[in-house]
Write a protein that holds these residues in place. Structure first.
Motif, short mmCIF file in Angstrom:
data_model
loop_
_atom_site.label_atom_id
_atom_site.label_comp_id
_atom_site.label_asym_id
_atom_site.label_seq_id
_atom_site.Cartn_x
_atom_site.Cartn_y
_atom_site.Cartn_z
N LYS A 134 52.17 11.82 47.53
CA LYS A 134 53.33 11.11 48.43
C LYS A 134 52.84 10.72 49.59
O LYS A 134 53.08 9.83 50.38
CB LYS A 134 54.40 11.85 48.78
CG LYS A 134 55.47 12.20 47.37
CD LYS A 134 56.25 10.94 47.29
CE LYS A 134 57.18 11.23 46.14
NZ LYS A 134 58.01 9.87 45.71
N ALA A 135 51.64 11.50 50.14
CA ALA A 135 51.18 11.24 51.41
C ALA A 135 50.04 9.96 51.44
O ALA A 135 49.80 9.51 50.31
CB ALA A 135 50.07 12.33 51.88
N ASP A 136 50.07 9.27 52.47
CA ASP A 136 49.23 8.23 52.78
C ASP A 136 47.70 8.59 52.51
O ASP A 136 46.76 7.82 51.72
CB ASP A 136 49.30 7.43 53.85
CG ASP A 136 50.54 6.88 54.28
OD1 ASP A 136 51.03 6.08 53.36
OD2 ASP A 136 51.31 7.28 55.32
N LYS A 139 57.93 20.05 49.84
CA LYS A 139 56.70 19.51 50.67
C LYS A 139 56.55 18.15 50.40
O LYS A 139 56.38 17.27 51.34
CB LYS A 139 55.72 20.23 49.97
CG LYS A 139 55.39 21.67 50.43
CD LYS A 139 54.05 22.36 50.08
CE LYS A 139 54.05 23.59 50.47
NZ LYS A 139 52.37 23.99 50.08
N ALA A 140 56.68 17.51 49.09
CA ALA A 140 56.83 16.15 48.87
C ALA A 140 57.75 15.38 49.63
O ALA A 140 57.48 14.23 50.17
CB ALA A 140 56.79 15.74 47.35
N GLN A 141 58.95 15.98 49.84
CA GLN A 141 60.10 15.20 50.19
C GLN A 141 59.96 15.29 51.84
O GLN A 141 60.27 14.23 52.55
CB GLN A 141 61.69 15.99 50.26
CG GLN A 141 62.59 15.18 50.71
CD GLN A 141 62.75 13.82 49.97
OE1 GLN A 141 62.87 13.55 48.75
NE2 GLN A 141 62.72 12.72 51.11
N ILE A 142 59.18 16.28 52.41
CA ILE A 142 59.09 16.29 53.76
C ILE A 142 58.04 15.15 54.07
O ILE A 142 58.21 14.47 55.18
CB ILE A 142 58.42 17.53 54.16
CG1 ILE A 142 59.33 18.72 54.29
CG2 ILE A 142 57.80 17.63 55.48
CD1 ILE A 142 58.97 20.17 54.53
N VAL A 143 57.01 14.99 53.40
CA VAL A 143 56.10 13.97 53.73
C VAL A 143 56.65 12.65 53.37
O VAL A 143 56.55 11.93 54.44
CB VAL A 143 54.96 13.91 52.57
CG1 VAL A 143 54.08 13.00 52.47
CG2 VAL A 143 53.84 15.40 52.78
N GLU A 144 57.69 12.46 52.68
CA GLU A 144 58.25 10.98 52.24
C GLU A 144 59.30 10.83 53.52
O GLU A 144 59.47 9.60 53.82
CB GLU A 144 59.10 11.22 51.13
CG GLU A 144 59.84 9.89 50.61
CD GLU A 144 58.91 8.94 50.18
OE1 GLU A 144 59.19 7.85 50.06
OE2 GLU A 144 57.70 9.35 49.65
#
Length: 275
Positions: free
Chosen positions: A228-230, A199-204
């Motif tokens: 990771k998200a804005d 999930k974090a990589q998708i956001v990145e």
């Protein structure tokens, strides 16, 4: 400024009901949060089985679940874990287990279906929690849900603003695609069997394509993506009992998915700097 919003599914877009069966103690846990149950023990790994609920219900209850899975070549995906474990190691534990019976999973399926069967749209997913220390299945689990009221309208409002919407969840892709079709989210923007790190990589990855990426979630498995998200939005629509660490990581806390729309409308009009 281009904006993308990534939604978790269960507890965020879906009002969910989950049941776990403690295989070791022989106890059924209704209304449990499976990701939180998984994260309570570093040795636990939550997996999603690529199995049909109807097929499981039709199988002999006294058959080992591992035998059922092997005989039918049922695969699995990793939904939540706290340490990196090779897929092959988890497969070895799952397919050689001699604790869980098909009947343990049937109990979970029947409990969830009995709660949700009156809903007009129900999606269900089954799996297990493996315990590395035990070397086998500790819990069988089933989750079912229906879209929250207002979810479809919220997605439509975001699309009318030119905002791209995505789903990133630990649930199976087939389940998520049914929900996406109902809500109007393109299937190619649906990411299933997404662990917290995925999930974090998708956001990145999305941050390379969009000016601002918003993550909307409800559980501890969304924490890495929040960081990771804005902009991170914590939903309490399913439950307001959240770990303090998750609350502290959220920029906003909402009680209804419809509240995401004015937040995104506001940030769409200003520049967001990711720190």
């Amino acid at each position: 400024m281009t904006v993308a919003v990534v939604f978790d599914s269960a507890g965020t877009l879906l009002k969910s009901y989950r049941t776990a069966r403690d295989v070791v103690a022989g106890k059924t846990l209704s209304g449990v949060e499976t990701t939180l149950l998984t994260c309570m023990d570093r040795s636990r790994v939550l997996i999603a089985l690529h199995a049909s609920s109807r097929d499981v219900i039709a199988a002999p209850p006294d058959e080992y679940l591992s035998t059922y899975l092997c005989d039918r070549s049922v695969g699995f995906g990793i939904s939540c874990l706290r340490q990196v474990i090779p897929h092959e190691r988890l497969a070895e534990i799952l397919y050689s287990d001699r604790r869980a019976l098909v009947g343990d999973l049937q109990v979970c399926i029947r409990d969830v279906w009995g709660t949700l069967r009156e809903e007009s749209l129900v999606v269900m997913d089954s799996g297990a929690i493996l315990n590395l220390s035990l070397g086998g299945i500790e819990f069988t689990v089933t989750a079912g849900g229906r879209p929250f009221e207002g979810a479809k309208e919220a997605i439509a409002d975001l699309h009318s603003m030119g905002v791209a919407t995505f789903i990133a969840s630990g649930d199976r892709a087939a389940k998520l695609e049914r929900i996406a079709d109902h809500l109007g989210i393109p299937r190619d923007q649906v990411h299933g069997i997404a662990t917290p790190s995925i999930k974090a990589q998708i956001v990145e990855d999305l941050k390379r394509c969009y000016g601002t990426v918003v993550m909307v979630g409800d559980g501890i498995n969304d924490l890495q993506a929040f960081r990771k998200a804005d902009i991170s939005i914590l939903s309490e629509q399913q439950s307001n009992e959240k770990p303090q660490e998750l609350c502290s990581a959220a920029d906003y806390i909402v009680g209804n998915v419809s509240e995401v729309v004015p937040i995104v409308r506001d940030i769409s009009g200003r520049e967001v700097v990711s720190i």
